[in-house]
Design a protein around this motif. Structure first.
Motif, PDB file in Angstrom:
ATOM      1  N   LYS A   7       0.804  -1.223   0.000  1.00  0.00           N
ATOM      2  CA  LYS A   7       0.000   0.000   0.000  1.00  0.00           C
ATOM      3  C   LYS A   7       0.840   1.278   0.000  1.00  0.00           C
ATOM      4  O   LYS A   7       0.294   2.374  -0.134  1.00  0.00           O
ATOM      5  N   LEU A   8       2.151   1.156   0.142  1.00  0.00           N
ATOM      6  CA  LEU A   8       3.001   2.347   0.191  1.00  0.00           C
ATOM      7  C   LEU A   8       3.016   3.067  -1.155  1.00  0.00           C
ATOM      8  O   LEU A   8       2.940   2.425  -2.203  1.00  0.00           O
ATOM      9  N   PRO A   9       3.140   4.414  -1.139  1.00  0.00           N
ATOM     10  CA  PRO A   9       3.064   5.205  -2.386  1.00  0.00           C
ATOM     11  C   PRO A   9       4.388   5.250  -3.139  1.00  0.00           C
ATOM     12  O   PRO A   9       4.864   6.322  -3.519  1.00  0.00           O
ATOM     13  N   PHE A  10       5.007   4.084  -3.347  1.00  0.00           N
ATOM     14  CA  PHE A  10       6.308   4.015  -3.997  1.00  0.00           C
ATOM     15  C   PHE A  10       6.234   3.109  -5.224  1.00  0.00           C
ATOM     16  O   PHE A  10       5.346   2.264  -5.351  1.00  0.00           O
ATOM     17  N   GLU A  11       7.207   3.281  -6.114  1.00  0.00           N
ATOM     18  CA  GLU A  11       7.288   2.407  -7.287  1.00  0.00           C
ATOM     19  C   GLU A  11       7.648   0.985  -6.861  1.00  0.00           C
ATOM     20  O   GLU A  11       8.168   0.754  -5.771  1.00  0.00           O
ATOM     21  N   GLN A 113      18.402   9.544  -3.246  1.00  0.00           N
ATOM     22  CA  GLN A 113      19.068   9.861  -4.507  1.00  0.00           C
ATOM     23  C   GLN A 113      18.594   8.957  -5.645  1.00  0.00           C
ATOM     24  O   GLN A 113      18.633   9.344  -6.811  1.00  0.00           O
ATOM     25  N   LYS A 114      18.104   7.787  -5.297  1.00  0.00           N
ATOM     26  CA  LYS A 114      17.783   6.790  -6.318  1.00  0.00           C
ATOM     27  C   LYS A 114      16.310   6.785  -6.710  1.00  0.00           C
ATOM     28  O   LYS A 114      15.969   6.515  -7.867  1.00  0.00           O
ATOM     29  N   TYR A 115      15.413   7.092  -5.744  1.00  0.00           N
ATOM     30  CA  TYR A 115      13.978   6.979  -6.003  1.00  0.00           C
ATOM     31  C   TYR A 115      13.281   8.326  -5.747  1.00  0.00           C
ATOM     32  O   TYR A 115      13.301   8.836  -4.621  1.00  0.00           O
ATOM     33  N   SER A 116      12.657   8.874  -6.762  1.00  0.00           N
ATOM     34  CA  SER A 116      11.996  10.183  -6.632  1.00  0.00           C
ATOM     35  C   SER A 116      10.808  10.123  -5.665  1.00  0.00           C
ATOM     36  O   SER A 116      10.537  11.092  -4.952  1.00  0.00           O
ATOM     37  N   THR A 117      10.109   8.998  -5.632  1.00  0.00           N
ATOM     38  CA  THR A 117       8.957   8.894  -4.738  1.00  0.00           C
ATOM     39  C   THR A 117       9.387   8.867  -3.270  1.00  0.00           C
ATOM     40  O   THR A 117       8.678   9.375  -2.402  1.00  0.00           O
ATOM     41  N   TRP A 118      10.535   8.272  -2.996  1.00  0.00           N
ATOM     42  CA  TRP A 118      11.073   8.263  -1.624  1.00  0.00           C
ATOM     43  C   TRP A 118      11.459   9.685  -1.226  1.00  0.00           C
ATOM     44  O   TRP A 118      11.177  10.125  -0.106  1.00  0.00           O
TER      45      TRP A 118
END
Length: 208
Positions: A7-11, A113-118
Motif C-alpha cells: 500500500k506504500l506510495p512508492f514504485e 538519490q535513487k527513487y523520486s517517490t522516496w
C-alpha cells in the motif's frame, strides 16, 4: 509482499527493496521507540497507530510536546538525526498499539538519490512536521493555557468521536507543556462552569 508494503506510495522497485531490507514490527501502546541521546538504527515509518514525539526539560520538570506522528507519516527529528548520524534530540512513545516499518538508516539517503517517490515522501514529511511545530509555537505564544486546554479537549473528542478524554491531569499537563497544578485549577473552573465533569484518570465533556 507484505500487505502494508504493497500500500506504500512508492514504485515497485522501491517496494521490493523495502520488502527485502525493511522490517515491519508491532509495538504495544506505551513503547518508547525513540530516546533522547541515543543513535538511531532505523527510520520509523508509521503504518498504523500513533507516536507522541516530545522533549523532557529536567530544569522545568515537565515534558514539551513536539508533535504527533500519525498513520502514513514519519518523524521529522528522526530524518534529521539519520541524515547527520546524530543522536536523537527527542523521545518518541506509542500512544496506541502501533505497526511501524523500520528502514535501516544507511538506506535513507541512498534511496533519496535513487527513487523520486522516496525523496517526495521525505520532503512531504518534513513540511508537515514543520507546520506542526509552527502551530505549536503559535499556540504557546498567542493563546492562554485555558484556551489551549479547552481546544485540546474539544479536538480530541471530535477526533475520537467521544465525550470522554482518558487523560490524567499530569498527562494533560505533559500535552500542553505546563504543570499538573495549573491543569487541575483550570479543570476545576471548567467543571464549575458545567463544561465537563472530572473522573479518576479522565475528563468527560458535557453535551451542548
Amino acid at each position: 509482499m507484505h500487505p502494508i508494503i504493497q500500500k506504500l506510495p512508492f514504485e515497485l522497485a522501491l517496494k521490493k527493496q523495502i520488502e527485502e531490507k525493511g522490517l515491519v514490527k508491532i509495538f504495544p501502546k506505551g513503547t518508547i521507540i525513540l530516546e533522547e541521546g541515543e543513535y538511531l538504527r532505523h527510520l520509523p515509518l508509521l503504518m498504523d497507530g500513533r507516536i507522541r514525539v516530545y522533549k523532557i526539560e529536567p530544569n522545568l520538570d515537565r515534558e514539551i510536546l513536539m508533535y504527533y506522528v500519525k498513520k502514513g507519516e514519519t518523524c521529522l527529528m528522526s530524518i534529521f538525526s539519520t541524515f547527520q548520524n546524530h543522536k536523537s534530540k527527542v523521545n518518541g512513545i506509542t500512544t496506541e498499539n502501533s505497526t511501524i516499518l523500520l528502514i535501516p538508516i544507511h538506506l535513507v539517503q541512498e534511496w533519496q538519490q535513487k527513487y523520486s517517490t522516496w525523496n517526495s515522501y521525505l520532503m512531504s514529511g518534513i513540511e508537515e512536521r514543520y507546520q506542526n511545530l509552527l502551530q505549536a509555537f503559535e499556540a504557546v505564544s498567542f493563546h492562554k493555557i485555558d484556551q489551549r486546554l479547552e481546544a485540546f479537549l474539544l479536538e480530541y473528542a471530535q477526533d475520537k468521536d467521544t465525550l470522554t478524554i482518558p487523560f490524567s491531569h499530569q498527562e494533560l499537563a505533559n500535552e500542553l507543556g505546563t504543570t499538573r497544578v495549573v491543569i487541575s485549577r483550570i479543570l476545576k473552573t471548567m467543571e464549575s462552569q458545567n463544561k465537563l465533569s472530572l473522573h479518576r484518570g479522565a475528563v468527560k465533556l458535557k453535551k451542548n
